[in-house]
Design a protein around this motif. Structure first.
Motif, PDB file in Angstrom:
ATOM      1  N   ASP A  54       9.862  -8.093   2.552  1.00  0.00           N
ATOM      2  CA  ASP A  54      11.154  -8.714   2.854  1.00  0.00           C
ATOM      3  C   ASP A  54      10.946 -10.210   3.049  1.00  0.00           C
ATOM      4  N   VAL A  55      11.779 -10.999   2.404  1.00  0.00           N
ATOM      5  CA  VAL A  55      11.768 -12.459   2.600  1.00  0.00           C
ATOM      6  C   VAL A  55      12.785 -12.768   3.694  1.00  0.00           C
ATOM      7  N   THR A  56      12.277 -13.121   4.856  1.00  0.00           N
ATOM      8  CA  THR A  56      13.158 -13.295   6.025  1.00  0.00           C
ATOM      9  C   THR A  56      13.701 -14.703   6.155  1.00  0.00           C
ATOM     10  N   GLU A  57      13.052 -15.670   5.545  1.00  0.00           N
ATOM     11  CA  GLU A  57      13.495 -17.061   5.699  1.00  0.00           C
ATOM     12  C   GLU A  57      13.066 -17.841   4.462  1.00  0.00           C
ATOM     13  N   VAL A  58      13.963 -18.736   4.012  1.00  0.00           N
ATOM     14  CA  VAL A  58      13.709 -19.500   2.805  1.00  0.00           C
ATOM     15  C   VAL A  58      13.902 -20.971   3.109  1.00  0.00           C
ATOM     16  N   GLY A  59      12.984 -21.799   2.655  1.00  0.00           N
ATOM     17  CA  GLY A  59      13.111 -23.242   2.795  1.00  0.00           C
ATOM     18  C   GLY A  59      13.173 -23.906   1.444  1.00  0.00           C
ATOM     19  N   GLU A  60      12.974 -25.232   1.461  1.00  0.00           N
ATOM     20  CA  GLU A  60      13.048 -25.976   0.217  1.00  0.00           C
ATOM     21  C   GLU A  60      11.966 -25.538  -0.758  1.00  0.00           C
ATOM     22  N   ASP A  61      10.705 -25.430  -0.284  1.00  0.00           N
ATOM     23  CA  ASP A  61       9.609 -25.016  -1.149  1.00  0.00           C
ATOM     24  C   ASP A  61       8.737 -23.950  -0.500  1.00  0.00           C
ATOM     25  N   TRP A  62       9.258 -23.209   0.407  1.00  0.00           N
ATOM     26  CA  TRP A  62       8.510 -22.193   1.126  1.00  0.00           C
ATOM     27  C   TRP A  62       9.423 -21.033   1.493  1.00  0.00           C
ATOM     28  N   CYS A  63       8.773 -19.985   1.961  1.00  0.00           N
ATOM     29  CA  CYS A  63       9.505 -18.834   2.502  1.00  0.00           C
ATOM     30  C   CYS A  63       8.575 -18.078   3.436  1.00  0.00           C
ATOM     31  N   ILE A  64       9.115 -17.184   4.210  1.00  0.00           N
ATOM     32  CA  ILE A  64       8.345 -16.326   5.103  1.00  0.00           C
ATOM     33  C   ILE A  64       8.632 -14.877   4.686  1.00  0.00           C
ATOM     34  N   MET A  65       7.530 -14.137   4.442  1.00  0.00           N
ATOM     35  CA  MET A  65       7.672 -12.757   3.997  1.00  0.00           C
ATOM     36  C   MET A  65       6.944 -11.825   4.959  1.00  0.00           C
ATOM     37  N   THR A  66       7.436 -10.621   5.110  1.00  0.00           N
ATOM     38  CA  THR A  66       6.820  -9.596   5.953  1.00  0.00           C
ATOM     39  C   THR A  66       6.819  -8.287   5.197  1.00  0.00           C
ATOM     40  N   TRP A  67       5.927  -7.350   5.630  1.00  0.00           N
ATOM     41  CA  TRP A  67       5.846  -6.032   4.996  1.00  0.00           C
ATOM     42  C   TRP A  67       5.233  -5.032   5.961  1.00  0.00           C
ATOM     43  N   GLU A  68       5.316  -3.785   5.599  1.00  0.00           N
ATOM     44  CA  GLU A  68       4.758  -2.703   6.400  1.00  0.00           C
ATOM     45  C   GLU A  68       3.472  -2.200   5.751  1.00  0.00           C
ATOM     46  N   PRO A  69       2.467  -1.754   6.573  1.00  0.00           N
ATOM     47  CA  PRO A  69       1.236  -1.206   5.992  1.00  0.00           C
ATOM     48  C   PRO A  69       1.544   0.025   5.139  1.00  0.00           C
ATOM     49  N   PRO A  70       0.679   0.356   4.173  1.00  0.00           N
ATOM     50  CA  PRO A  70       0.930   1.540   3.325  1.00  0.00           C
ATOM     51  C   PRO A  70       0.871   2.827   4.134  1.00  0.00           C
ATOM     52  N   ALA A  71       1.601   3.814   3.673  1.00  0.00           N
ATOM     53  CA  ALA A  71       1.652   5.097   4.382  1.00  0.00           C
ATOM     54  C   ALA A  71       0.316   5.818   4.328  1.00  0.00           C
ATOM     55  N   ASN A  72      -0.466   5.634   3.253  1.00  0.00           N
ATOM     56  CA  ASN A  72      -1.755   6.324   3.095  1.00  0.00           C
ATOM     57  C   ASN A  72      -2.817   5.277   2.783  1.00  0.00           C
ATOM     58  N   ASP A  73      -3.893   5.264   3.620  1.00  0.00           N
ATOM     59  CA  ASP A  73      -4.940   4.267   3.411  1.00  0.00           C
ATOM     60  C   ASP A  73      -6.023   4.751   2.446  1.00  0.00           C
ATOM     61  N   GLY A  74      -5.837   5.922   1.754  1.00  0.00           N
ATOM     62  CA  GLY A  74      -6.798   6.416   0.776  1.00  0.00           C
ATOM     63  C   GLY A  74      -8.071   6.978   1.384  1.00  0.00           C
ATOM     64  N   GLY A  75      -8.075   7.277   2.681  1.00  0.00           N
ATOM     65  CA  GLY A  75      -9.275   7.815   3.313  1.00  0.00           C
ATOM     66  C   GLY A  75     -10.245   6.745   3.776  1.00  0.00           C
ATOM     67  N   SER A  76      -9.871   5.477   3.657  1.00  0.00           N
ATOM     68  CA  SER A  76     -10.733   4.378   4.092  1.00  0.00           C
ATOM     69  C   SER A  76      -9.843   3.328   4.758  1.00  0.00           C
ATOM     70  N   PRO A  77     -10.269   2.706   5.876  1.00  0.00           N
ATOM     71  CA  PRO A  77      -9.400   1.751   6.612  1.00  0.00           C
ATOM     72  C   PRO A  77      -8.989   0.574   5.731  1.00  0.00           C
ATOM     73  N   ILE A  78      -7.794   0.066   5.997  1.00  0.00           N
ATOM     74  CA  ILE A  78      -7.279  -1.103   5.289  1.00  0.00           C
ATOM     75  C   ILE A  78      -8.039  -2.335   5.756  1.00  0.00           C
ATOM     76  N   LEU A  79      -8.582  -3.088   4.804  1.00  0.00           N
ATOM     77  CA  LEU A  79      -9.342  -4.305   5.142  1.00  0.00           C
ATOM     78  C   LEU A  79      -8.465  -5.546   5.114  1.00  0.00           C
ATOM     79  N   GLY A  80      -7.402  -5.536   4.379  1.00  0.00           N
ATOM     80  CA  GLY A  80      -6.518  -6.696   4.311  1.00  0.00           C
ATOM     81  C   GLY A  80      -5.577  -6.579   3.126  1.00  0.00           C
ATOM     82  N   TYR A  81      -4.943  -7.715   2.774  1.00  0.00           N
ATOM     83  CA  TYR A  81      -3.914  -7.716   1.746  1.00  0.00           C
ATOM     84  C   TYR A  81      -4.075  -8.941   0.848  1.00  0.00           C
TER      85      TYR A  81
END
Length: 1146
Positions: free
Chosen positions: A628-655
């Motif tokens: 979701d893009v929660t805020e938009v500026g002239e040349d930027w924006c702020i985005m957020t998201w939720e972690p995946p429902a299934n980590d594939g049997g191994s912890p999430i290291l990042g995005y």
């Protein structure tokens, strides 16, 4: 011995090898070459002795036709051979090898190969001394090589062979031929077999006198002995010495006019005559024998005839065989006398004999002389009485005996005896004694490592050989072979898996075998040493798992795999594969659901073993949800998201985060180091460009699929305020506002508008539209009558709301009267024509406020609503006739009233039908082949003009109608080319735009075309005056044109002479203006106006002038300009002067 005749040569072309063949050598124990060929008997496949199948070879059978080998069903035939056995040729006694190669690249284990002779004979059971089967495997090239060796080939080995290879459902076969030819060394130098027939003694036929001296002088030295035996010469050595002396050159003698011949020959008991001729008859002669002077006697008689001196020797004996010479003075003349023994005859021939192996055999014959020279032969090869020979020759006077002390199998042959005057032959057959099995081998089942002990007992004390699966077994440190008397034992101290198979003992020289089966068993065992802790195996999802587990056990254990209560078969995505020394679990494209324990079980007759193997499938994580893009500026924006429902049997290291322009397909990575949080701020975007962003989740296995893209967003500022805000309409409770889009919208577009109002004297702005409207017109409803409101409009996009656009003053909420106006469609400004039965559906738009009232009349009277349906709305009225009738034709008047104001329009509706038939048809005149007809138009024209007539004729005899004219416009016609002598009737149909009349009017009388010619009297016609003043048959029509698009004005005119056409605009003649183009074709006049503008509107006139007068028509042209999106996006707006018209007004 006499030379063989041509007949004998023909009879002996296929005779056995000659005396040059090899004879038994010193040290051999009574077994010749033939004995070796037949001394080993190999058992047949079923283990039962079948002597009747054996001829000269233990594995030879009748040859099968090559095509018989192809009768096998080859529906599953595939190519397995990479090299096939090829046909070959070998000499008798030679060796040959056939090779077949199979590629093992796609084979999981060794293929099964069989060799056949003929059609069905499996050669695996015939392996032995003359046949050996071998196989090997090259690991580098992965090629299986199979060989068949034929050793010391015999003639009956020739024939067709077949090699078959099979693996699971694959099969391949190849046929080849073996040709066995006679050895090149087997050509006999002399043919003696024709004389060795099984018959009584036949004395030698009388032959012409042969000079032995001449034979010896002209013969090859290797032939001397044969010639001496054949012609009874006993002292061959002395005779050769004498022959040598005879070959010396003899000097010419002066005493002898003619000397003695070099040699004389006489049979024993015969008479010989020596004669010389002297040059001087007075010379005294003396005769000598071996240096001793010969005195006259009854044996030696001297005779004188002129110069000839003759010596007669009577009753010659072998002592008379000597050197003789005669002397005359000092000169001497010599000669040799050869006394030949009489031929030796065979008085009692040989007899066929049968014997058993090991017995003494004697073959005897009698000859005509005592101690005669006799030669013995075996299959044409001479037998010598040497010390080391197995054969002994005994002579007792006239009786000669060949003795074999211990007969062997290979002593079976044809034996012959030969003398100088006869020969005889007989066959010797040496058979084996019947063999009985006292103790047969027994099938055994032993455990791995235990002793294998096989024992059998036979009735004869003979050697034998042990075989395993058709292969000869040799004694070694591991394999012990024992033979004591009639008992044979086979011992292996420690049984191995390879020791399992079919064993058999084959006694030497017997076509019998004693079979048994040895079964080696071993408890099954799983070898899981290579697995991790807890027998856990980890596999990445999507990859292929091939888990191979070594197993042992004999017989090969049965392997079963299962997961839960589901058995795993040998096919499918998850399958089990079993091999002799391992089992394999295969998972194609592993999935997460495949995780869990798998059970493996081994079982054979010696026991069972089980284990659990844990399969763990790890995978990349699921993609996150769309950010979701929660805020938009002239040349930027702020985005957020939720972690995946299934980590594939191994912890999430990042995005990882990517972005792209909305119109592009190329994504750009925004971070090269993993983002640990679930928020991110993309920067350095271009203002006014729409973007989308997406997210990847990363774990130890890899990167997930991308998330769904976010909603597109544009990093730019809000738009400028809307423009041209104005009031479009007011009622007692509503106010309709309209405006123009903002001057500056930006690349992100426009999401919509917000309309707000407030009552005069207050500061509270009320939102009129809770949801954005994308139109540029909005009606504010629910307002109190008489109140005043202020209105403003804001443009909204992704960046937010723009500055508001205010209406310049307060608006009074009170309805305003709008005069009525009917927008009659163009096609209704002319007569509207429809056929009977068709549907009439006319929509006429109008305008007028408030509450416009619509009324209709037909021909000045109210419309009957039972026949014609009328429906009115606030903006239009509809007249509907479901099924038109002719009585619906007429002039329809429409009136729209708004209070005291009104507007009217007239619509002319014409319902047409087919016309009636013409009135009475009359035959005006008949002449020659012509008939003149006339008629009157029909009373009922179908409410449409008559467009023509169709005329038909019919012969009175057949009354079949034929059309002679169509679309004829006049009411009289002349019918030509009628047949003379026929009588005709005529009928006529009327025609209008709906078609021909249903009925036709027929002449009451017929017209007879007379055969006699008549003179036609041409009628006299006055000249018709075609002069006519101009008349417009189609007037100009008021027209609306669109600015920028070509417009045309059309009308039609007639007149004679042809009128001159002139076009005027606002009463001004149009001349030499490139904006206008004028056309006139067949009375149709056209004025084309190229890309008109609002200034081209006005009144246009078309003027036609000729000598008889003039006429003119005019129309109004209105040019409109189209603006898109002013009120509603995509809806055209026509602007003409200060009036604004919608497209629905037309």
């Amino acid at each position: 011995m006499p030379e063989p005749t041509k007949k004998d040569e023909i009879e002996t072309e296929n005779a056995p090898p000659p005396p040059e063949q090899k004879t038994p050598q010193e040290g051999e124990t009574g077994k010749g070459k033939d004995e070796d060929d037949t001394s080993v008997s190999t058992p047949p496949a079923d283990g039962i002795s079948k002597p009747s199948e054996r001829k000269d070879s233990v594995w030879s059978i009748g040859e099968g036709a090559p095509e018989e080998t192809e009768k096998r069903d080859d529906s599953q035939r595939s190519t397995l051979f990479v090299e096939k056995p090829q046909s070959g040729s070998v000499s008798v006694g030679g060796n040959i090898t056939f090779i077949a190669k199979v590629e093992a690249k796609d084979l999981l284990r060794k293929p099964n190969v069989k060799w056949f002779k003929g059609k069905w004979m499996d050669l695996a059971s015939k392996a032995g001394k003359h046949l050996q089967l071998k196989e090997s495997f090259e690991r580098h090239t992965k090629i299986h090589t199979f060989e068949m060796h034929i050793i010391q080939a015999k003639e009956n080995y020739a024939g067709n062979y077949r090699c078959e290879v099979s693996y699971k459902d694959k099969f391949d076969s190849c046929s080849f031929d073996l040709e066995v030819t006679e050895s090149s060394q087997a050509a006999p130098s002399i043919d003696i077999r024709s004389a060795f027939k099984r018959r009584e003694v036949k004395p030698q036929e009388e032959e012409p006198e042969v000079d032995v001296w001449e034979l010896l002088k002209n013969a090859n030295p290797s032939e001397y002995e044969k010639i001496a035996f054949q012609y009874g010469i006993t002292d061959l050595r002395g005779m050769l010495k004498r022959l040598k002396r005879m070959r010396r050159e003899v000097k010419k003698s002066a005493a002898f006019a003619k000397g003695l011949d070099p040699a004389y020959q006489v049979d024993k008991g015969g008479k010989v005559r020596f004669m010389v001729e002297l040059a001087d008859p007075t010379v005294e002669l003396k005769w000598y024998k071996n240096g001793q002077e010969i005195r006259p006697s009854a044996k030696y008689i001297f005779e004188h005839k002129g110069n000839q001196r003759i010596l007669f020797i009577n009753n010659c004996t072998m002592t008379d065989d000597a050197r003789y010479y005669v002397t005359a003075g000092d000169e001497k003349c010599s000669t040799e006398l050869f006394v030949r023994d009489p031929p030796i005859l065979v008085t009692k021939g040989l007899e066929d004999t049968n014997s058993y192996v090991g017995e003494r055999v004697e073959l005897s014959c009698e000859v005509s002389e005592d101690d005669a020279n006799v030669k013995w032969f075996k299959n044409g090869v001479e037998i010598t009485d040497e010390a080391k020979s197995r054969y002994r020759i005994k002579v007792e006077g006239k009786k000669h005996t060949l003795i074999i002390e211990e007969a062997a199998k290979n002593d079976s042959a044809t034996y012959s005896v030969m003398t100088t005057g006869g020969q005889s032959e007989a066959k010797l057959a040496v058979d084996l004694r019947p063999l009985k099995i006292s103790l047969a081998l027994e099938d055994q089942t032993v455990r791995l490592g235990q002793e294998i002990h096989l024992k059998c007992e036979i009735s004869e004390n003979v050697e034998g050989k042990w075989y395993k699966n058709g292969q000869l077994i040799e004694a070694s440190d591991r394999v012990k072979l024992y033979h004591k008397g009639r008992i044979h034992r086979f011992v292996i101290g420690s049984a191995a898996v390879d020791d399992e198979g079919e064993y058999m003992f084959v006694p030497d020289a017997y076509n019998i075998n004693i079979p048994c089966k040895v079964h080696v068993v071993d408890p099954p065992k799983l070898h899981l040493d290579g697995l991790g802790e807890g027998n856990t195996v980890t596999v990445v999802a999507g990859s292929k798992l091939r888990l191979e587990i070594p197993i042992t056990g004999e017989p090969t254990p049965k392997v079963t795999w299962s997961k839960g209560d589901k058995w795993i078969t040998d096919s499918g995505r998850i399958r089990a594969e079993t091999y002799p020394d391992s089992t394999c679990l295969v998972i194609d494209a592993a999935e997460r659901e495949d995780s869990g324990p798998f059970r493996i079980a081994l079982k054979n007759e010696a026991g069972e073993d089980t284990a659990l193997i844990n399969i763990k499938v790890v995978d990349v994580p699921d993609p996150p949800q769309a950010p979701d893009v929660t805020e938009v500026g002239e040349d930027w924006c702020i985005m957020t998201w939720e972690p995946p429902a299934n980590d594939g049997g191994s912890p999430i290291l990042g995005y990882f985060i990517e972005r792209k322009k909305k119109q592009s397909s190329r994504w750009m990575r925004l971070n090269f180091e993993l983002c640990k949080e679930t928020t991110f701020e993309p920067k350095k975007m271009i203002e006014g460009v729409a973007y989308e962003v997406r997210v990847f989740a990363v774990n130890a296995i890899g990167t997930s699929k991308p998330s769904m893209p976010s909603k597109s967003f544009v990093p730019l500022a809000v738009t400028s305020p809307p423009t041209l805000l104005a009031v479009d309409g007011v009622t007692d409770t509503t106010v309709t506002m309209k405006w123009r889009p903002p001057d500056h919208i930006g690349a992100a577009g426009l999401d919509g508008y917000v309309v707000e109002y407030c009552f005069e004297g207050t500061d509270e702005w009320i939102v009129a539209n809770p949801e954005l409207t994308d139109k540029t017109k909005f009606t504010i409803s629910g307002l109190p009558t008489g109140s005043k409101i202020l209105v403003r409009v804001k443009a909204v996009n992704a960046a937010g709301e723009s500055e508001p656009r205010y209406h310049p003053g307060p608006i009074l909420v009170k309805e305003v009267i709008e005069p009525p106006k009917i927008r009659l469609p163009r096609h209704l400004k002319q007569t509207y024509t429809r056929r009977v039965g068709e549907t009439v559906n006319l929509v006429i738009p109008f305008q007028g406020k408030p509450r416009a009232k619509v009324s209709w009349q037909k021909n000045g009277s109210p419309i009957d609503k039972n026949q014609i349906n009328i429906r009115n709305t606030d903006n239009d009225t509809i007249i509907f006739i479901r099924k038109a009738e002719r009585n619906h034709s007429g002039e329809y008047n429409m009136k729209v009233e708004v209070e005291n104001l009104e507007d009217k329009a007239t619509i002319d509706i014409q319902i047409v039908d087919r016309p009636g038939p013409p009135e009475v048809v009359t035959i005006e005149d008949v002449w020659g082949e012509n008939v003149n007809l006339s008629w009157k138009p029909p009373k009922d024209d179908g409410n449409a003009a008559i467009t023509g007539y169709t005329i038909q004729k019919a012969d009175k005899k057949s009354m079949e109608w034929f059309t002679v004219m169509e679309h004829y416009h006049r009411t009289s016609a002349t019918i030509n080319e009628l047949v003379i002598g026929n009588e005709y009737y005529f009928r006529i149909f009327a025609e209008n735009i709906c078609g021909l009349s249903e009925d036709a009017t027929m002449t009451k009388e017929s017209a007879l075309i007379a055969k006699d010619g008549k003179v036609y009297k041409y009628p006299v016609y006055e000249d018709f005056d075609f002069s006519e003043r101009p008349l417009f048959t189609q007037p100009l029509v008021n027209t609306f044109a669109v600015a920028g698009y070509n417009a045309t004005l059309n009308c039609s005119v007639r007149g004679n002479p042809k009128p001159k056409i002139t076009w005027l605009k606002n009463k001004v003649v149009i001349m030499n203006d490139p904006k206008y183009r004028m056309f006139s074709n067949q009375g149709v006049c056209t004025l084309e106006i190229r890309k008109p503008s609002p200034y081209d509107g006005g009144t246009y006139t078309c003027q036609a002038v000729n000598q008889l007068g003039e006429a003119e028509v005019d129309c109004k042209l209105e040019v409109k300009v189209i603006y898109h999106g002013v009120i509603n996006p995509g809806e055209p707006i026509f602007l003409a002067g200060n009036n604004q018209l919608h497209s629905k007004d037309f």
